[in-house]
Design an enzyme around this catalytic site. Structure first.
Site, PDB file in Angstrom:
ATOM      1  N   PHE A   1      -9.132  -0.291   2.864  1.00  0.00           N
ATOM      2  CA  PHE A   1      -8.112   0.740   3.047  1.00  0.00           C
ATOM      3  C   PHE A   1      -8.172   1.698   1.839  1.00  0.00           C
ATOM      4  O   PHE A   1      -8.345   1.253   0.708  1.00  0.00           O
ATOM      5  CB  PHE A   1      -6.740   0.073   3.144  1.00  0.00           C
ATOM      6  CG  PHE A   1      -5.628   1.008   3.512  1.00  0.00           C
ATOM      7  CD1 PHE A   1      -5.480   1.459   4.811  1.00  0.00           C
ATOM      8  CD2 PHE A   1      -4.718   1.431   2.562  1.00  0.00           C
ATOM      9  CE1 PHE A   1      -4.441   2.322   5.156  1.00  0.00           C
ATOM     10  CE2 PHE A   1      -3.683   2.290   2.895  1.00  0.00           C
ATOM     11  CZ  PHE A   1      -3.547   2.737   4.210  1.00  0.00           C
TER      12      PHE A   1
ATOM     13  N   ASP B   1      -4.640  -8.371  -0.416  1.00  0.00           N
ATOM     14  CA  ASP B   1      -3.722  -7.408   0.180  1.00  0.00           C
ATOM     15  C   ASP B   1      -3.418  -7.908   1.593  1.00  0.00           C
ATOM     16  O   ASP B   1      -4.318  -8.001   2.433  1.00  0.00           O
ATOM     17  CB  ASP B   1      -4.370  -6.013   0.208  1.00  0.00           C
ATOM     18  CG  ASP B   1      -3.410  -4.935   0.719  1.00  0.00           C
ATOM     19  OD1 ASP B   1      -2.483  -5.286   1.483  1.00  0.00           O
ATOM     20  OD2 ASP B   1      -3.601  -3.749   0.366  1.00  0.00           O
TER      21      ASP B   1
HETATM   22  C1  LIG Z   1      -0.730   0.124   4.996  1.00  0.00           C
HETATM   23  C2  LIG Z   1      -1.533  -0.373   3.867  1.00  0.00           C
HETATM   24  C3  LIG Z   1      -1.131  -0.115   2.552  1.00  0.00           C
HETATM   25  C4  LIG Z   1       0.092   0.730   2.305  1.00  0.00           C
HETATM   26  O1  LIG Z   1       0.224   1.168   1.007  1.00  0.00           O
HETATM   27  P1  LIG Z   1       1.578   1.900   0.572  1.00  0.00           P
HETATM   28  O2  LIG Z   1       1.373   2.194  -0.845  1.00  0.00           O
HETATM   29  O3  LIG Z   1       2.695   0.922   0.794  1.00  0.00           O
HETATM   30  O4  LIG Z   1       1.734   3.113   1.427  1.00  0.00           O
HETATM   31  C5  LIG Z   1      -1.881  -0.658   1.524  1.00  0.00           C
HETATM   32  N1  LIG Z   1      -2.968  -1.409   1.775  1.00  0.00           N
HETATM   33  C6  LIG Z   1      -3.401  -1.654   3.038  1.00  0.00           C
HETATM   34  C7  LIG Z   1      -4.595  -2.490   3.262  1.00  0.00           C
HETATM   35  C8  LIG Z   1      -2.696  -1.132   4.108  1.00  0.00           C
HETATM   36  O5  LIG Z   1      -3.109  -1.360   5.350  1.00  0.00           O
END
Ligand SMILES: *Cc1c(COP(=O)(O)O)cnc(C)c1O
Length: 408
Positions: A124, A193
């Site tokens: 991500f 994560d």
């Molecule tokens: C949705 C998502 C995030 C979101 O990050 P924010 O800082 O809370 O917007 C982070 N890591 C992954 C893998 C995600 O899918």
């Protein structure tokens, strides 16, 4: 399968009773609960009460009398149950990005004699960008490898392995236990994560001995847009954990107003500044939807819904151009089903016009989030039929569907 068979599956579903815990709009088939979870019943009333009474009436006393101060830890404990953490190992606050930054820096500081971060290509974006920034700050080297090359990239130079458990684009799921064990066998720390895992698949952080984890509050946990994220730190690291954003509320005695920083004991040292209390309490109310729910049952239904979707698409000649982009093996797949198609974007828009909300991810992925707390088998059946009609009637060729919205 016939539509009546899907309805029969819903009648036999032990989780069917959970759907009434959500305020879903009429006429919408929602396959985006992995991107923004829907509104849970009770959240609006709770927040109205917090605003009118706790804030409006009780004012600043609420930090004590309504336990605002303790809420990030209290809500963390609720999430702990869903990810196999012990009480006191999870706290909510900030965004996932900020939690990741804090824990990645803390991991490098726990391994001062090592200078390599291992992560996955195609992670991500926020995870990739934060790894880049932390590596630059510390002069660390990044090994950005494909999933299949992760274990062979491990050696005694690696400080931390930072991975997303379930890939946001394809739904491919890592073997959390095996990867954690391989990482720790070379003396590195494991940072997961769990953005697409928490509330969707059973995770046993304490059981697998995971060191550090972060996750998202607004996806499967349904905490609302921009809900606080969560951070997990195994108890054995609490005393040594040195995170970089040393705000006043992470201090051992914030109201001593001392000149020097001394971290709070336990997970509370991850606090930075004043938490967004309305958001923390909305997340808390949303998590009630998980009360008395076993994630093993959620997972079993998720697999059944996903298999139904894959079977229906594969069995429909009108949908022959859709390639499954998620792992076919349910053991290797999280709670989403993705198909690749050259016209995935306009098709997602045409589906949305029919009330089927799925999302598009670059480059050519149509992604269906599978959310067993409120999704019915008949919803999956109907969504695939809508998809087939969008394609068979060329509905997606409407030029307005080609225009990209800011959020896709
Ligand atoms: C949705 C998502 C995030 C979101 O990050 P924010 O800082 O809370 O917007 C982070 N890591 C992954 C893998 C995600 O899918």
């Amino acid at each position: 399968m016939k539509r009546a068979d899907a309805i029969a599956l819903d009648r036999a579903d032990p989780l069917a009773r959970l759907r009434e815990r959500f305020a879903l709009p009429e006429g919408v088939l929602y396959f985006d609960g992995n991107s923004l979870g829907p509104l849970a019943v009770g959240v609006a009333d709770r927040i109205r009460d917090v605003i009118t009474h706790e804030w409006g009436n009780d004012l600043i006393h609420s930090w004590n009398t309504n336990n605002w101060m303790a809420s990030p830890l209290r809500v963390g404990d609720r999430i702990a149950r869903l990810i196999g953490a012990n009480p006191g190992e999870v706290i909510v606050g900030d965004s996932t990005s900020v939690q990741l930054y804090k824990l990645l820096v803390a991991a490098l500081r726990l391994r001062p004699d090592r200078s390599v971060i291992v992560t996955e290509a195609g992670n991500f974006p926020t995870d990739s960008y934060i790894v880049d920034s932390v590596a630059a700050q510390f002069g660390a080297t990044i090994r950005r490898v494909r999933a299949g090359d992760l274990t062979s990239s491990l050696d005694e130079q690696v400080a931390v392995v930072c991975l997303t458990h379930i890939n946001y684009r394809t739904g491919a799921m890592h073997d959390l236990a095996a990867m954690t064990a391989a990482t720790q066998a070379c003396g590195a720390l494991m940072l997961w994560d769990l953005a697409h895992s928490a509330g969707a698949v059973p995770v046993d952080l304490a059981g697998e001995g995971v060191d550090l984890a972060v996750g998202c509050g607004y996806k499967f946990l349904n905490g609302g847009p921009g809900a606080p994220a969560f951070a997990f730190v195994a108890t054995r690291w609490h005393a040594a954990l040195d995170q970089p954003i040393t705000g006043w509320l992470g201090h051992a005695a914030p109201f001593a107003m001392a000149d020097g920083y001394e971290p709070a004991p336990g997970i509370a040292r991850l606090t930075v500044g004043t938490p967004s209390i309305l958001a923390v309490l909305a997340l808390e109310a949303a998590l009630e939807a998980f009360d008395d729910v076993a994630l093993t049952e959620v997972r079993a239904k998720s697999v059944a819904l996903s298999e139904l979707m894959i079977d229906q698409v594969r069995g429909d000649a009108r949908l022959a151009a859709f390639e499954l982009a998620s792992p076919a093996d349910p053991e290797r797949r999280g709670s989403q089903v993705c198909f690749a198609h050259d016209q995935a974007y306009p098709i997602s828009r045409a589906l949305s016009a029919r009330g089927v909300v799925a999302d598009y991810r670059e480059p050519r992925i149509l992604r269906f989030g599978i959310t067993p707390l409120y999704m019915r088998f008949v919803d999956v059946f109907d969504a695939v039929e809508h998809l087939a009609q969008v394609v068979a009637n060329d509905e997606w060729t409407d030029p307005t569907y080609a225009e990209r919205a800011a959020v896709t």
